[in-house]
Design a protein around this motif. Sequence first.
Motif, PDB file in Angstrom:
ATOM      1  N   ALA A  30       0.827  -1.203   0.000  1.00 10.84           N
ATOM      2  CA  ALA A  30       0.000   0.000   0.000  1.00 10.84           C
ATOM      3  C   ALA A  30       0.862   1.255   0.000  1.00 10.84           C
ATOM      4  O   ALA A  30       0.591   2.216  -0.732  1.00 10.84           O
ATOM      5  N   ALA A  31       1.925   1.243   0.819  1.00  5.95           N
ATOM      6  CA  ALA A  31       2.813   2.404   0.867  1.00  5.95           C
ATOM      7  C   ALA A  31       3.507   2.619  -0.476  1.00  5.95           C
ATOM      8  O   ALA A  31       3.645   3.757  -0.953  1.00  5.95           O
ATOM      9  N   THR A  32       3.932   1.525  -1.101  1.00  4.61           N
ATOM     10  CA  THR A  32       4.576   1.617  -2.421  1.00  4.61           C
ATOM     11  C   THR A  32       3.614   2.187  -3.457  1.00  4.61           C
ATOM     12  O   THR A  32       3.976   3.049  -4.274  1.00  4.61           O
ATOM     13  N   THR A  33       2.382   1.699  -3.437  1.00  9.21           N
ATOM     14  CA  THR A  33       1.380   2.159  -4.399  1.00  9.21           C
ATOM     15  C   THR A  33       1.128   3.654  -4.247  1.00  9.21           C
ATOM     16  O   THR A  33       1.075   4.401  -5.242  1.00  9.21           O
ATOM     17  N   ALA A  34       0.978   4.109  -3.016  1.00  9.55           N
ATOM     18  CA  ALA A  34       0.736   5.529  -2.775  1.00  9.55           C
ATOM     19  C   ALA A  34       1.940   6.365  -3.189  1.00  9.55           C
ATOM     20  O   ALA A  34       1.792   7.427  -3.829  1.00  9.55           O
ATOM     21  N   ALA A  35       3.142   5.897  -2.846  1.00 15.46           N
ATOM     22  CA  ALA A  35       4.337   6.676  -3.154  1.00 15.46           C
ATOM     23  C   ALA A  35       4.570   6.770  -4.658  1.00 15.46           C
ATOM     24  O   ALA A  35       4.883   7.851  -5.180  1.00 15.46           O
ATOM     25  N   TYR A  36       4.420   5.660  -5.372  1.00 14.25           N
ATOM     26  CA  TYR A  36       4.661   5.709  -6.815  1.00 14.25           C
ATOM     27  C   TYR A  36       3.586   6.540  -7.523  1.00 14.25           C
ATOM     28  O   TYR A  36       3.880   7.277  -8.470  1.00 14.25           O
ATOM     29  N   ALA A  90       3.403  -0.719  14.100  1.00 12.02           N
ATOM     30  CA  ALA A  90       4.654  -0.265  13.492  1.00 12.02           C
ATOM     31  C   ALA A  90       4.362   0.556  12.234  1.00 12.02           C
ATOM     32  O   ALA A  90       3.411   0.286  11.500  1.00 12.02           O
ATOM     33  N   LEU A  91       5.189   1.553  11.990  1.00 14.38           N
ATOM     34  CA  LEU A  91       5.047   2.389  10.796  1.00 14.38           C
ATOM     35  C   LEU A  91       5.926   1.816   9.688  1.00 14.38           C
ATOM     36  O   LEU A  91       7.159   1.803   9.793  1.00 14.38           O
ATOM     37  N   VAL A  92       5.265   1.298   8.647  1.00 14.85           N
ATOM     38  CA  VAL A  92       5.954   0.701   7.506  1.00 14.85           C
ATOM     39  C   VAL A  92       6.017   1.741   6.396  1.00 14.85           C
ATOM     40  O   VAL A  92       4.984   2.248   5.947  1.00 14.85           O
ATOM     41  N   ARG A  93       7.220   2.063   5.957  1.00 12.87           N
ATOM     42  CA  ARG A  93       7.420   3.096   4.931  1.00 12.87           C
ATOM     43  C   ARG A  93       7.949   2.482   3.638  1.00 12.87           C
ATOM     44  O   ARG A  93       8.716   1.514   3.675  1.00 12.87           O
ATOM     45  N   ALA A  94       7.562   3.082   2.516  1.00 10.02           N
ATOM     46  CA  ALA A  94       8.151   2.738   1.222  1.00 10.02           C
ATOM     47  C   ALA A  94       8.576   4.030   0.542  1.00 10.02           C
ATOM     48  O   ALA A  94       7.767   4.959   0.404  1.00 10.02           O
ATOM     49  N   THR A  95       9.833   4.064   0.148  1.00 16.40           N
ATOM     50  CA  THR A  95      10.374   5.203  -0.600  1.00 16.40           C
ATOM     51  C   THR A  95      10.645   4.739  -2.023  1.00 16.40           C
ATOM     52  O   THR A  95      11.364   3.760  -2.232  1.00 16.40           O
ATOM     53  N   VAL A  96      10.051   5.420  -2.987  1.00 14.61           N
ATOM     54  CA  VAL A  96      10.126   5.008  -4.385  1.00 14.61           C
ATOM     55  C   VAL A  96      10.898   6.047  -5.181  1.00 14.61           C
ATOM     56  O   VAL A  96      10.590   7.251  -5.132  1.00 14.61           O
ATOM     57  N   PRO A 134       5.364 -10.628  -0.937  1.00 14.83           N
ATOM     58  CA  PRO A 134       5.289  -9.166  -0.902  1.00 14.83           C
ATOM     59  C   PRO A 134       6.032  -8.499  -2.062  1.00 14.83           C
ATOM     60  O   PRO A 134       5.567  -7.479  -2.591  1.00 14.83           O
ATOM     61  N   ARG A 135       7.160  -9.057  -2.466  1.00 17.21           N
ATOM     62  CA  ARG A 135       7.861  -8.486  -3.629  1.00 17.21           C
ATOM     63  C   ARG A 135       6.969  -8.519  -4.868  1.00 17.21           C
ATOM     64  O   ARG A 135       6.892  -7.543  -5.623  1.00 17.21           O
ATOM     65  N   GLN A 136       6.321  -9.674  -5.079  1.00 18.30           N
ATOM     66  CA  GLN A 136       5.467  -9.780  -6.255  1.00 18.30           C
ATOM     67  C   GLN A 136       4.274  -8.847  -6.155  1.00 18.30           C
ATOM     68  O   GLN A 136       3.860  -8.251  -7.160  1.00 18.30           O
ATOM     69  N   MET A 137       3.710  -8.709  -4.973  1.00 22.69           N
ATOM     70  CA  MET A 137       2.604  -7.765  -4.791  1.00 22.69           C
ATOM     71  C   MET A 137       3.046  -6.346  -5.136  1.00 22.69           C
ATOM     72  O   MET A 137       2.320  -5.605  -5.826  1.00 22.69           O
ATOM     73  N   MET A 138       4.223  -5.968  -4.690  1.00 22.00           N
ATOM     74  CA  MET A 138       4.714  -4.618  -4.989  1.00 22.00           C
ATOM     75  C   MET A 138       4.989  -4.450  -6.476  1.00 22.00           C
ATOM     76  O   MET A 138       4.656  -3.414  -7.070  1.00 22.00           O
ATOM     77  N   ILE A 157      12.578   0.506  -4.751  1.00 24.99           N
ATOM     78  CA  ILE A 157      11.689   0.575  -3.590  1.00 24.99           C
ATOM     79  C   ILE A 157      12.516   0.285  -2.349  1.00 24.99           C
ATOM     80  O   ILE A 157      13.070  -0.811  -2.199  1.00 24.99           O
ATOM     81  N   THR A 158      12.606   1.260  -1.474  1.00 19.21           N
ATOM     82  CA  THR A 158      13.281   1.070  -0.193  1.00 19.21           C
ATOM     83  C   THR A 158      12.219   0.951   0.884  1.00 19.21           C
ATOM     84  O   THR A 158      11.437   1.882   1.110  1.00 19.21           O
ATOM     85  N   VAL A 159      12.176  -0.207   1.519  1.00 14.52           N
ATOM     86  CA  VAL A 159      11.184  -0.458   2.569  1.00 14.52           C
ATOM     87  C   VAL A 159      11.872  -0.290   3.919  1.00 14.52           C
ATOM     88  O   VAL A 159      12.973  -0.809   4.146  1.00 14.52           O
ATOM     89  N   SER A 160      11.235   0.452   4.796  1.00 10.74           N
ATOM     90  CA  SER A 160      11.778   0.653   6.141  1.00 10.74           C
ATOM     91  C   SER A 160      10.660   0.538   7.160  1.00 10.74           C
ATOM     92  O   SER A 160       9.482   0.653   6.827  1.00 10.74           O
TER      93      SER A 160
END
Length: 372
Positions: A30-36, A90-96, A134-138, A157-160
């Motif tokens: 979800a974070a990746t989708t929003a960021a991209y 926990a706060l899961v972040r994705a930086t794209v 999760p990789r395939q989902m992203m 995609i950097t996941v933190s």
Amino acid sequence: MSSEAEGGRSAQLKHTGLRPGWTTGACATAATTAAYTALLTGDFPDPVTIALPKGQTPSFALAAEELTDSYAMAGIVKDAGDDPDVTHGALVRATVRRLPAGAGVVFRAGPGVGTVTRPGLPLPVGEPAVNPVPRQMMRDHVARVAGRYGGSGDVEITVSVDDGEEIARSTWNPRLGILGGLSILGTTGIVVPYSCSAWIDSIRRGVDVARAAGRTHVAGCTGSTSERTVVAEYGLPEDALLDMGDFAGAVLKYVRRHPVDRLTVCGGFAKLSKLAAGHLDLHSARSQVDKGFLARLARRGGADEALATEVADANTGLAALQFCQAAGVPLGDLVATAARDEALAVLRGAPVAVDVICIDRAGTVVGRSSVA
């Protein structure tokens, strides 16, 4: 069909009365989708909706967002539902970031996400601990966003996870050689809430429903991947599937008192190696893979002392299996047979035929017993 007559995994979950949650993999997607989306359009979708492997389309509110000329970051707070998950909250972040055309999707471990340092896991050494599903989902969601807004789909995609390194100390990651933080996990995107009494009660209800429907062959499965395997192998209907999770003993003891003609037990190799060694609760907090036991089984299958030592010293059960596969030693079949024998011992002569199927994370059958 009325709710009282429903069976199978979904009915068991409803029967527990517990609220499911979302995996770290779903949150990262979800974070990746929003960021991209923000990187391509300038706007963050909030809430952001994703599609899970089984077709559910949950929406997630954004807890953090940042947009610059070179990258976009979005953050999702993980809600584990009623499961006592250490990553709840926990706060899961994705930086794209954009990459050159043809680069594909590249994953990086940000702060709080671990890196694989030992063999035997489903990822190569040196890779960020973002598991295959999760990789395939992203990747899938990046492709959808790219198609909708005209992007190339070539991104890093950097996941933190905020405080992930500290949280990981409460997990098995350090022992498995996943260093620096948490793993991004999940095969369905949904966290099944864990309550011993509720789940065992749901198993009993599942057996009752299957018997009432006239099912003579049921399957106790450790999760959704093993369910797919037994459906493919035997064509079993949903109400013949028992989501036993870690509670192998609960299935066997109830079927002992309420027999069916045949019980198939299907699950991951490592979990079923615990059953083979005599454990009836397969949860990682209460039983561990005994590599010494696996080494003894391997010797029975023809392993020499060098291979047996490799198995005993393996980082994970999967690594032990891979060593034996490479040497032509049928450790998977040996574990399945030993697990079947343990199941028969618990059944104490009840008129139930049993077979066991061991699978790997992809659902490939890596060991099976005969029916006895």
